[in-house]
Write a protein that holds these residues in place. Structure first.
Motif, PDB file in Angstrom:
ATOM      1  N   UNK A  64     -53.786  -0.434  20.004  1.00 46.41           N
ATOM      2  CA  UNK A  64     -52.385  -1.225  19.637  1.00 46.41           C
ATOM      3  C   UNK A  64     -51.892  -1.905  20.814  1.00 46.41           C
ATOM      4  N   UNK A  65     -50.662  -2.246  21.096  1.00 48.56           N
ATOM      5  CA  UNK A  65     -49.878  -2.370  21.544  1.00 48.56           C
ATOM      6  C   UNK A  65     -48.835  -2.444  21.553  1.00 48.56           C
ATOM      7  N   UNK A  66     -47.621  -2.107  22.995  1.00 49.89           N
ATOM      8  CA  UNK A  66     -46.243  -1.426  22.732  1.00 49.89           C
ATOM      9  C   UNK A  66     -45.487  -2.719  23.410  1.00 49.89           C
ATOM     10  N   UNK A  67     -44.591  -2.890  23.466  1.00 49.81           N
ATOM     11  CA  UNK A  67     -43.880  -3.498  24.870  1.00 49.81           C
ATOM     12  C   UNK A  67     -42.208  -3.178  25.314  1.00 49.81           C
ATOM     13  N   UNK A  68     -42.497  -2.979  26.616  1.00 48.75           N
ATOM     14  CA  UNK A  68     -41.813  -2.352  26.818  1.00 48.75           C
ATOM     15  C   UNK A  68     -40.823  -3.020  27.810  1.00 48.75           C
ATOM     16  N   UNK A  69     -39.720  -2.263  28.616  1.00 44.84           N
ATOM     17  CA  UNK A  69     -38.076  -3.017  29.425  1.00 44.84           C
ATOM     18  C   UNK A  69     -39.446  -2.787  30.757  1.00 44.84           C
ATOM     19  N   UNK A  78     -55.775   5.270  27.110  1.00 40.39           N
ATOM     20  CA  UNK A  78     -56.430   4.853  26.641  1.00 40.39           C
ATOM     21  C   UNK A  78     -57.316   4.150  26.271  1.00 40.39           C
ATOM     22  N   UNK A  79     -56.112   4.180  24.716  1.00 42.18           N
ATOM     23  CA  UNK A  79     -56.658   3.358  23.446  1.00 42.18           C
ATOM     24  C   UNK A  79     -55.545   2.561  23.558  1.00 42.18           C
ATOM     25  N   UNK A  80     -54.253   2.428  23.995  1.00 44.28           N
ATOM     26  CA  UNK A  80     -52.898   1.777  23.324  1.00 44.28           C
ATOM     27  C   UNK A  80     -52.254   0.609  24.992  1.00 44.28           C
ATOM     28  N   UNK A  81     -52.673  -0.523  24.001  1.00 39.93           N
ATOM     29  CA  UNK A  81     -52.020  -1.531  25.122  1.00 39.93           C
ATOM     30  C   UNK A  81     -50.547  -1.712  25.142  1.00 39.93           C
ATOM     31  N   UNK A  82     -50.168  -1.150  27.258  1.00 41.58           N
ATOM     32  CA  UNK A  82     -48.717  -1.036  27.128  1.00 41.58           C
ATOM     33  C   UNK A  82     -48.074  -2.516  28.128  1.00 41.58           C
ATOM     34  N   UNK A  83     -47.053  -3.184  27.780  1.00 42.32           N
ATOM     35  CA  UNK A  83     -46.809  -4.448  28.064  1.00 42.32           C
ATOM     36  C   UNK A  83     -45.600  -4.717  28.587  1.00 42.32           C
ATOM     37  N   UNK A  84     -44.911  -5.195  29.831  1.00 46.09           N
ATOM     38  CA  UNK A  84     -43.899  -4.881  29.683  1.00 46.09           C
ATOM     39  C   UNK A  84     -42.683  -6.480  29.805  1.00 46.09           C
ATOM     40  N   UNK A  85     -41.750  -6.366  29.347  1.00 47.36           N
ATOM     41  CA  UNK A  85     -40.812  -7.574  29.677  1.00 47.36           C
ATOM     42  C   UNK A  85     -38.947  -7.048  29.523  1.00 47.36           C
ATOM     43  N   UNK A  86     -38.884  -8.228  29.523  1.00 45.98           N
ATOM     44  CA  UNK A  86     -36.835  -8.418  30.200  1.00 45.98           C
ATOM     45  C   UNK A  86     -36.587  -7.819  29.166  1.00 45.98           C
ATOM     46  N   UNK A  87     -34.998  -7.594  29.203  1.00 41.65           N
ATOM     47  CA  UNK A  87     -34.394  -6.798  28.692  1.00 41.65           C
ATOM     48  C   UNK A  87     -32.972  -6.973  29.911  1.00 41.65           C
ATOM     49  N   UNK A  88     -31.349  -6.987  29.406  1.00 38.13           N
ATOM     50  CA  UNK A  88     -31.293  -7.685  27.632  1.00 38.13           C
ATOM     51  C   UNK A  88     -31.082  -8.882  27.049  1.00 38.13           C
ATOM     52  N   UNK A  89     -32.034  -9.606  28.278  1.00 38.16           N
ATOM     53  CA  UNK A  89     -32.114 -10.997  28.240  1.00 38.16           C
ATOM     54  C   UNK A  89     -33.637 -11.466  27.440  1.00 38.16           C
ATOM     55  N   UNK A  90     -34.322 -11.571  26.420  1.00 37.65           N
ATOM     56  CA  UNK A  90     -35.304 -11.489  26.324  1.00 37.65           C
ATOM     57  C   UNK A  90     -36.200 -12.905  27.208  1.00 37.65           C
ATOM     58  N   UNK A  91     -37.476 -12.451  27.770  1.00 34.38           N
ATOM     59  CA  UNK A  91     -37.506 -13.536  27.604  1.00 34.38           C
ATOM     60  C   UNK A  91     -39.310 -13.149  27.362  1.00 34.38           C
ATOM     61  N   UNK A  92     -39.959 -14.847  28.097  1.00 30.31           N
ATOM     62  CA  UNK A  92     -41.596 -14.903  27.504  1.00 30.31           C
ATOM     63  C   UNK A  92     -43.113 -14.133  27.744  1.00 30.31           C
ATOM     64  N   UNK A  93     -42.864 -13.175  28.077  1.00 30.98           N
ATOM     65  CA  UNK A  93     -43.171 -11.791  27.938  1.00 30.98           C
ATOM     66  C   UNK A  93     -43.108 -11.259  26.442  1.00 30.98           C
ATOM     67  N   UNK A  94     -41.799 -10.837  26.908  1.00 33.12           N
ATOM     68  CA  UNK A  94     -41.275 -10.309  25.104  1.00 33.12           C
ATOM     69  C   UNK A  94     -42.144 -11.366  24.016  1.00 33.12           C
ATOM     70  N   UNK A  95     -42.072 -12.426  24.353  1.00 32.93           N
ATOM     71  CA  UNK A  95     -42.372 -13.336  22.966  1.00 32.93           C
ATOM     72  C   UNK A  95     -43.701 -13.182  22.789  1.00 32.93           C
ATOM     73  N   UNK A  96     -44.398 -13.669  23.703  1.00 30.50           N
ATOM     74  CA  UNK A  96     -46.210 -12.979  23.868  1.00 30.50           C
ATOM     75  C   UNK A  96     -46.100 -11.803  22.881  1.00 30.50           C
ATOM     76  N   UNK A  97     -45.534 -11.324  23.113  1.00 33.26           N
ATOM     77  CA  UNK A  97     -46.563  -9.827  22.782  1.00 33.26           C
ATOM     78  C   UNK A  97     -46.160  -9.301  21.793  1.00 33.26           C
ATOM     79  N   UNK A  98     -44.684 -10.179  21.098  1.00 26.93           N
ATOM     80  CA  UNK A  98     -44.547 -10.196  19.082  1.00 26.93           C
ATOM     81  C   UNK A  98     -45.422 -10.886  18.918  1.00 26.93           C
TER      82      UNK A  98
END
Length: 423
Positions: A64-69, A78-98
């Motif tokens: 799986x995949x989760x996105x955090x600040x 080991x088994x879940x990918x973690x990516x980071x994105x912007x908060x409180x104003x969204x950015x392209x990294x959050x868009x790609x993660x979604x």
């Protein structure tokens, strides 16, 4: 009694009560016959994913995949990918993660499980605009709402209707798989449809309400946004929609539970706790004035509870930004409270966001003491001017009274405690 130390222990207890490493394992579902896909978003998403990764049977499939600040990652899992994105104003990294999260849950079967990990901040982090709306449009709307004084429910109503993944759309994409959502609540009332804008639950709000919010706060609406909000065919999935037939929601951490944990710390220290509520809202400076009046009532009349006592509350206030200072709702509350108390003897307070970030600063909150105003004035700082400029962080940093926790990897909204030590 060391009042400052007691208040900090109470704050730390409130945060610890919502620690994902503790609360997630208690609510994990049984592995399904098929695949298990973990998705999620929020300030606690990475730590929630870490708990799943650690406690899920090693012989059962998990990905799986989760996105955090930004800054809230917990290292490689080991088994879940973690990516980071912007908060409180969204950015392209959050868009790609979604986008990637939606792709992960499509094409599943009834034998598969989607385990969705949701916490506060998830709405901004899942920043996939509705067709026809650009990320720049969403960023502009988000910034305007953050400055307007709109509450979290109003902001999320707009976000839901400008999103391709929120307001139940993630669950719709995952059907017919089973969807189990583990939620850490950061909203007044613990409404699952408000937490991170409810990506896996029905949405009772409407396009008309979203339009009303923007009009109420005078938010300029780009043409593409107006077109979406006026298209009744873009309405969100509602209660009773069959796409939710195989969905389950568990609230695994709440503001109330954290307030009760803090109250126990006070009681064990010989200080009577009084929980005023877990869902207090309103302008931060006005809540500060009201709370100041309550503290004065205790000092003067021993009501509603005699000292030594502590008045505890949670919820999420708002700030209408008029100044140019460095502020957040907790420090704005505290600065207003300090002005109202005017050095009242025996009264101390703490307020902070349990995620470790008040406003846009990596500062959780601050502490107020009877000498706060006197020390500020000795430094040439005028408290009322700081309040008028929305400069709570500047004010408390100058005094050395900021509360800095670093990332807490959870989020159960704001914590406030006013300690009245007695005469």
């Amino acid at each position: 009694m060391n009042e400052r130390a007691l208040l900090r222990r109470m704050f730390d207890a409130a945060v610890a009560e919502a620690a994902p490493d503790i609360v997630v394992p208690r609510h994990l579902p049984k592995p399904p016959p098929g695949r298990t896909i973990v998705v999620g978003a929020g300030k606690a998403a990475a730590s929630m994913a870490r708990a799943v990764d650690a406690h899920w049977p090693k012989d059962r499939p998990l990905s799986g995949l989760v996105v955090t600040r930004y800054g809230y990652g917990v290292g490689r899992l080991d088994r879940i990918e973690v990516v980071e994105a912007a908060h409180p104003v969204p950015d392209a990294a959050g868009e790609e993660a979604a986008k990637r999260i939606l792709d992960l849950v499509r094409g599943l079967t009834p034998d598969d499980l989607v385990l969705c990990l949701i916490s506060g901040g998830g709405s901004a982090l899942l920043s996939l605009p509705a067709p026809g709306v650009t990320l720049a449009d969403k960023q502009a709307i988000n910034r305007a709402l953050l400055r307007s004084g709109a509450n979290i429910g109003e902001m999320n109503c707009v976000r839901k209707h400008l999103s391709a993944i929120k307001a139940g759309r993630l669950a719709a994409a995952a059907a017919p798989a089973q969807v189990v959502s583990l939620l850490i609540s950061d909203v007044p009332g613990d409404d699952p449809s408000v937490i991170a804008s409810g990506p896996t639950v029905p949405d009772a709000s409407t396009l008309a309400q979203a339009r009303e919010v923007l009009a109420r706060y005078g938010v300029e609406t780009p043409a593409a946004v107006a077109a979406v909000l006026n298209d009744e065919g873009r309405e969100t999935p509602k209660p009773g929609d069959p796409v939710f037939a195989n969905t389950i929601v568990h609230l695994i951490a709440t503001p109330q539970a954290s307030l009760e944990a803090a109250a126990k710390v006070a009681k064990d220290a010989g200080v009577a706790p009084l929980i005023l509520g877990d869902a207090l809202e309103g302008e931060a400076r006005e809540v500060g004035r009201v709370m100041g009046g309550m503290a004065r009532q205790v000092v003067v009349h021993d009501q509603p509870i005699p000292a030594p006592c502590v008045l505890i509350s949670g919820g999420e206030t708002t700030v209408t930004i008029r100044g140019q200072g460095r502020g957040g709702r907790n420090v704005e509350f505290l600065l207003s409270l300090a002005v109202e108390l005017d050095g009242l003897s025996g009264v101390f307070a703490i307020a902070g966001d349990t995620d470790g970030v008040d406003g846009a600063e990596d500062i959780a909150g601050a502490v107020v003491a009877p000498d706060t105003l006197a020390r500020a004035e000795a430094l040439g700082i005028k408290p009322r001017d700081s309040l008028a400029d929305n400069d709570g962080h500047g004010f408390f940093q100058a005094l050395g009274d900021s509360v800095v926790t670093g990332p807490t990897f959870t989020n159960v909204n704001d914590f406030r405690a006013i300690l009245i030590a007695g005469r």
